[in-house]
Motif scaffolding. Structure first.
Motif, short mmCIF file in Angstrom:
data_model
loop_
_atom_site.label_atom_id
_atom_site.label_comp_id
_atom_site.label_asym_id
_atom_site.label_seq_id
_atom_site.Cartn_x
_atom_site.Cartn_y
_atom_site.Cartn_z
N HIS A 176 0.83 -1.20 0.00
CA HIS A 176 0.00 0.00 0.00
C HIS A 176 0.87 1.25 0.00
O HIS A 176 0.62 2.20 -0.76
N GLN A 177 1.90 1.25 0.83
CA GLN A 177 2.81 2.40 0.88
C GLN A 177 3.52 2.56 -0.47
O GLN A 177 3.70 3.69 -0.95
N HIS A 178 3.92 1.47 -1.08
CA HIS A 178 4.56 1.52 -2.40
C HIS A 178 3.64 2.16 -3.43
O HIS A 178 4.05 3.00 -4.23
N ARG A 179 2.36 1.77 -3.43
CA ARG A 179 1.41 2.34 -4.38
C ARG A 179 1.23 3.83 -4.16
O ARG A 179 1.17 4.60 -5.12
N GLU A 180 1.12 4.25 -2.90
CA GLU A 180 0.97 5.69 -2.61
C GLU A 180 2.20 6.47 -3.08
O GLU A 180 2.07 7.54 -3.67
N LEU A 181 3.38 5.93 -2.81
CA LEU A 181 4.60 6.62 -3.24
C LEU A 181 4.72 6.66 -4.76
O LEU A 181 5.20 7.65 -5.33
N TYR A 182 4.27 5.61 -5.44
CA TYR A 182 4.32 5.59 -6.90
C TYR A 182 3.37 6.64 -7.48
O TYR A 182 3.73 7.33 -8.44
N VAL A 183 2.19 6.77 -6.89
CA VAL A 183 1.24 7.79 -7.36
C VAL A 183 1.84 9.18 -7.15
O VAL A 183 1.76 10.06 -8.02
N LEU A 219 5.04 9.91 -7.01
CA LEU A 219 6.13 10.05 -7.98
C LEU A 219 5.58 10.43 -9.35
O LEU A 219 6.12 11.32 -10.03
N THR A 220 4.50 9.80 -9.76
CA THR A 220 3.90 10.10 -11.06
C THR A 220 3.42 11.55 -11.12
O THR A 220 3.64 12.24 -12.11
N ARG A 221 2.79 12.00 -10.04
CA ARG A 221 2.35 13.41 -9.99
C ARG A 221 3.53 14.37 -10.07
O ARG A 221 3.48 15.38 -10.79
N LEU A 222 4.58 14.07 -9.33
CA LEU A 222 5.75 14.94 -9.34
C LEU A 222 6.44 14.95 -10.71
O LEU A 222 6.91 16.01 -11.16
N ARG A 264 6.98 18.17 -13.00
CA ARG A 264 8.30 18.49 -13.54
C ARG A 264 8.24 18.72 -15.04
O ARG A 264 8.82 19.67 -15.57
N ASP A 265 7.52 17.85 -15.74
CA ASP A 265 7.40 17.99 -17.19
C ASP A 265 6.70 19.29 -17.57
O ASP A 265 7.11 19.98 -18.50
N GLU A 266 5.65 19.63 -16.83
CA GLU A 266 4.95 20.90 -17.08
C GLU A 266 5.87 22.09 -16.85
O GLU A 266 5.86 23.05 -17.62
N LEU A 267 6.66 22.04 -15.78
CA LEU A 267 7.60 23.14 -15.51
C LEU A 267 8.68 23.23 -16.58
O LEU A 267 9.09 24.33 -16.96
#
Length: 87
Positions: free
Chosen positions: A25-32, A34-37, A41-44
């Protein structure tokens, strides 16, 4: 004695299973996150590229010359308007 060992092993297996579920569960939250970040980053990076292009456009010498002539009414001085000052 055997019964106690079985109970201890069952409890250890249940605790291990709960730990695995928690870790996934913690891995999934961190992956989500990471994807948002990465998306942010790409938008910036895209915005930074646009700003660099805009800066290059505004600082181009032809653009500066055009603004100086149209908005400020500036022009190159003629030969009779040039004065040389010597020390």
């Amino acid at each position: 004695m055997t019964r106690i060992a079985v109970i201890v092993l069952v409890i250890a297996a249940v605790i291990s299973a709960i730990a695995v579920v928690h870790a996934r569960h913690q891995h999934r939250e961190l992956y989500v996150q990471l994807t948002r970040l990465e998306h942010a980053r790409d938008e910036l990076n895209i915005e930074f590229g646009r700003l660099q292009l805009e800066q290059a456009t505004w600082s181009e010498s032809n653009r500066i010359d055009q603004v100086a002539r149209t908005r400020l009414g500036m022009k190159f001085p003629g030969p009779g308007e040039i004065v040389v000052v010597r020390p």
